[in-house]
Design a protein around this motif. Structure first.
Motif, mmCIF file in Angstrom:
data_model
loop_
_atom_site.group_PDB
_atom_site.id
_atom_site.type_symbol
_atom_site.label_atom_id
_atom_site.label_comp_id
_atom_site.label_asym_id
_atom_site.label_seq_id
_atom_site.Cartn_x
_atom_site.Cartn_y
_atom_site.Cartn_z
ATOM 1 N N ILE A 203 -3.166 1.389 -10.715
ATOM 2 C CA ILE A 203 -2.517 0.387 -10.063
ATOM 3 C C ILE A 203 -3.348 -0.632 -9.630
ATOM 4 C CG2 ILE A 203 -0.749 2.233 -9.219
ATOM 5 C CD1 ILE A 203 -2.188 2.138 -6.437
ATOM 6 N N ALA A 204 -4.501 -0.526 -9.764
ATOM 7 C CA ALA A 204 -5.221 -1.501 -9.442
ATOM 8 C C ALA A 204 -5.319 -2.561 -10.479
ATOM 9 C CB ALA A 204 -6.820 -1.122 -9.416
ATOM 10 N N PRO A 205 -5.539 -4.027 -10.121
ATOM 11 C CA PRO A 205 -5.294 -5.146 -11.388
ATOM 12 C C PRO A 205 -6.511 -4.847 -12.212
ATOM 13 C CG PRO A 205 -5.748 -6.036 -9.123
ATOM 14 C CD PRO A 205 -5.774 -4.570 -9.012
ATOM 15 N N GLY B 156 -3.656 -8.645 -3.421
ATOM 16 C CA GLY B 156 -4.144 -8.424 -4.985
ATOM 17 C C GLY B 156 -5.147 -7.477 -5.340
ATOM 18 N N GLN B 157 -5.113 -6.442 -4.215
ATOM 19 C CA GLN B 157 -6.026 -5.302 -4.726
ATOM 20 C C GLN B 157 -5.168 -4.101 -5.093
ATOM 21 O OE1 GLN B 157 -7.450 -4.370 -0.569
ATOM 22 N NE2 GLN B 157 -8.868 -5.844 -0.572
ATOM 23 N N ILE B 158 -3.691 -4.303 -5.398
ATOM 24 C CA ILE B 158 -2.836 -3.525 -5.861
ATOM 25 C C ILE B 158 -1.969 -4.323 -6.686
ATOM 26 C CG2 ILE B 158 -0.748 -1.868 -5.847
ATOM 27 C CD1 ILE B 158 -2.286 -0.788 -3.517
ATOM 28 N N ARG B 159 -1.897 -3.952 -8.104
ATOM 29 C CA ARG B 159 -0.817 -4.798 -8.816
ATOM 30 C C ARG B 159 0.487 -5.269 -8.147
ATOM 31 N NH1 ARG B 159 -2.674 -4.170 -14.425
ATOM 32 N NH2 ARG B 159 -3.419 -2.099 -14.485
ATOM 33 N N VAL B 162 4.043 -2.842 -8.409
ATOM 34 C CA VAL B 162 3.688 -1.342 -8.213
ATOM 35 C C VAL B 162 4.641 -0.851 -7.086
ATOM 36 C CG1 VAL B 162 2.035 0.574 -7.506
ATOM 37 C CG2 VAL B 162 1.341 -1.422 -9.094
ATOM 38 N N ASP B 163 5.408 0.134 -7.450
ATOM 39 C CA ASP B 163 6.231 0.973 -6.390
ATOM 40 C C ASP B 163 5.423 1.731 -5.483
ATOM 41 O OD1 ASP B 163 9.563 2.371 -6.381
ATOM 42 O OD2 ASP B 163 7.787 3.321 -5.440
ATOM 43 N N VAL B 167 3.220 5.893 -5.207
ATOM 44 C CA VAL B 167 2.146 6.135 -4.840
ATOM 45 C C VAL B 167 1.810 6.912 -3.756
ATOM 46 C CG1 VAL B 167 -0.100 4.503 -3.783
ATOM 47 C CG2 VAL B 167 1.344 3.502 -5.797
ATOM 48 N N LEU B 199 -5.640 6.890 -9.844
ATOM 49 C CA LEU B 199 -4.526 6.247 -9.778
ATOM 50 C C LEU B 199 -5.038 4.684 -9.770
ATOM 51 C CD1 LEU B 199 -1.620 6.317 -9.372
ATOM 52 C CD2 LEU B 199 -1.961 6.497 -6.972
ATOM 53 N N LEU B 200 -5.917 4.381 -8.864
ATOM 54 C CA LEU B 200 -6.506 3.201 -9.277
ATOM 55 C C LEU B 200 -6.800 2.477 -10.601
ATOM 56 C CD1 LEU B 200 -8.777 3.139 -5.932
ATOM 57 C CD2 LEU B 200 -6.683 1.711 -6.331
ATOM 58 N N THR B 201 -7.646 3.239 -11.273
ATOM 59 C CA THR B 201 -8.121 2.682 -12.462
ATOM 60 C C THR B 201 -7.016 2.980 -13.672
ATOM 61 O OG1 THR B 201 -10.255 3.391 -11.548
ATOM 62 C CG2 THR B 201 -10.274 2.887 -13.941
#
Lengths: 208, 208
Positions: A203-205, B156-159, B162-163, B167, B199-201
Motif C-alpha cells: 500500500i506504500a507508493p 503520499g505515504q499510502i498510495r 487504497v481502500d 487496511v 502490507l506496506l511493501t
C-alpha cells in the motif's frame, strides 16, 4: 442453508459384524449428519447430545465417548460437511488461485456466516470445542494455505523471506475480522480482491 | 490483570440534587467499575446484574434500564477502562505510528486476551452485546484508524486509491484472527512488525 447441502442422515445403523461392516463408522456418520441438521436448523443451541442421539438413533453414552462437548460434535459435523468447498487450487498462478479460494470462502461465509460465527464464538468459552477447532480446522486450513504459498515462493511469485503464516492472517483472518467484529462493511468477493491487491503490491507508493 | 488497572469503585452515590450533583453519573461509574472488577476476576460468567448491583450499591432495576444484558455492561466496563491505552499517535510518520499503535494493541492482548476473546465470543450469541461491541468499539476504533491512514494517504505515504477500511482488517483483524482462531502461533510485536512490512511493501517481488 438449503437442506440439500446436508447429506441425509443414514438409516439407524444395522449391526452386521458377520458381514465385515464397521458399525462404528456408520454410527459416527449418523451422529455427524444429525448434528449438522440440528446445527443448520437451530444454530449452536440446537445441538445437544440428547437431540443428536434421538435423531441419529444412537445412545448418548456413545456420543459422550467420542465428543467432549456438544459444541465439539457440532463443529466436526459442520466442517465435515463443508470442508470440500474449501479446496486449495494450484494452477501455478498464485494470484489466480488465491482469488479463487478467497471467493469460495466468502461465498461460504455469505451463506453460513452466522453458524460459523456461532462456532468460533462458542469456542471462546468451551475448551473442548476450542481444541477441536484449532486442531481439526484452523491448523489444517492454515497448513493447506501455507503449502500453496510456499510453492509460489519457490517459483519467485512471492518474495523470499516473507512469513507465509502472516499472509494467512492478512487474507482469511481479515475476512474473519469482518465476520466476528462487524461494522456493517461488506464481506464479499470485491473485499477479498482488495485484500489480495493490497498485500501483493503493497500500500506504500513504490514499495517503500 | 493487576487490580491497579481498575479504578476503585466509588463509594455508593449520595443523592444531593440540591448541590447540583448528577447522581446518575456516579451510579453509572460505580456500576461500570464493579462490572470491570468482576469481569477481570472471573471472566464473562462473573458479570451478572445481581453481583454488579450488590458490589456497586445500586439497584438491579437501574442496571436493567441502562444495559440490555450483563454482557453489554461487561463490555462497556472493559472498554471504558482500556480505551485510553489504544490512543492513535500522529507524528507524521505512518509506519512509525502504526508500529507503535500495533505494539500497544498486542501488549494489551497479551495481558487481557482471554477477556477480550470472551467478550467477542459472547457477542456471537448475545445481540445486545453484539450491538454494543459494534457501535461503541469496532466502529469507533476503525474510525480512528481510518482517520490516521487518510492523513497518511493525503501526504503520499499510502498510495492513492487504497481502500483504508481494508487496511484495518489486514492489521488489527490479522491480530484478532490469531486471538480468536488460535493455532499456537505468537501474537506479539514481531508479528505486527511483519504484518506492517508485508502490507506496506507488498509480498510480490517488485510490486507486481
Amino acid at each position: 442453508m438449503e437442506s440439500s447441502d446436508v447429506p441425509a442422515a443414514p438409516a439407524a445403523p444395522t449391526l452386521k459384524p458377520g458381514r465385515g461392516r464397521r458399525p462404528a463408522d456408520d454410527v459416527r456418520r449418523a451422529a455427524l449428519a444429525a448434528a449438522a441438521e440440528l446445527l443448520l436448523a437451530d444454530g449452536m443451541p440446537g445441538v445437544t447430545f440428547a437431540k443428536v442421539a434421538a435423531r441419529a438413533g444412537v445412545s448418548k453414552m456413545t456420543l459422550y465417548k467420542w465428543w467432549p462437548s456438544p459444541g465439539s460434535l457440532a463443529f466436526e459435523a459442520y466442517f465435515s460437511v463443508f470442508e470440500r468447498t474449501l479446496a486449495f487450487p494450484d494452477t501455478g498462478d498464485i494470484r489466480r488461485d488465491l482469488t479463487e479460494q478467497l471467493h469460495a470462502f466468502v461465498d461460504l461465509v455469505e451463506r453460513h456466516g452466522p453458524v460459523l460465527a456461532g462456532i468460533v464464538g462458542a469456542a471462546q468459552s468451551d475448551p473442548g470445542l476450542a481444541a477441536a477447532l484449532s486442531e481439526q480446522y484452523v491448523r489444517k486450513r492454515r497448513g493447506l494455505a501455507v503449502e500453496r504459498l510456499a510453492r509460489a515462493r519457490e517459483l519467485g511469485q512471492i518474495r523470499a523471506g516473507v512469513d507465509l503464516e502472516t499472509v494467512v492472517d492478512q487474507l482469511w483472518g481479515a475476512c474473519y475480522h469482518r465476520l466476528l467484529l462487524p461494522a456493517g462493511l461488506p464481506l464479499d468477493r470485491e473485499f477479498t480482491d482488495r485484500l489480495l491487491a493490497n498485500l501483493l503490491t503493497g500500500i506504500a507508493p513504490d514499495g517503500t
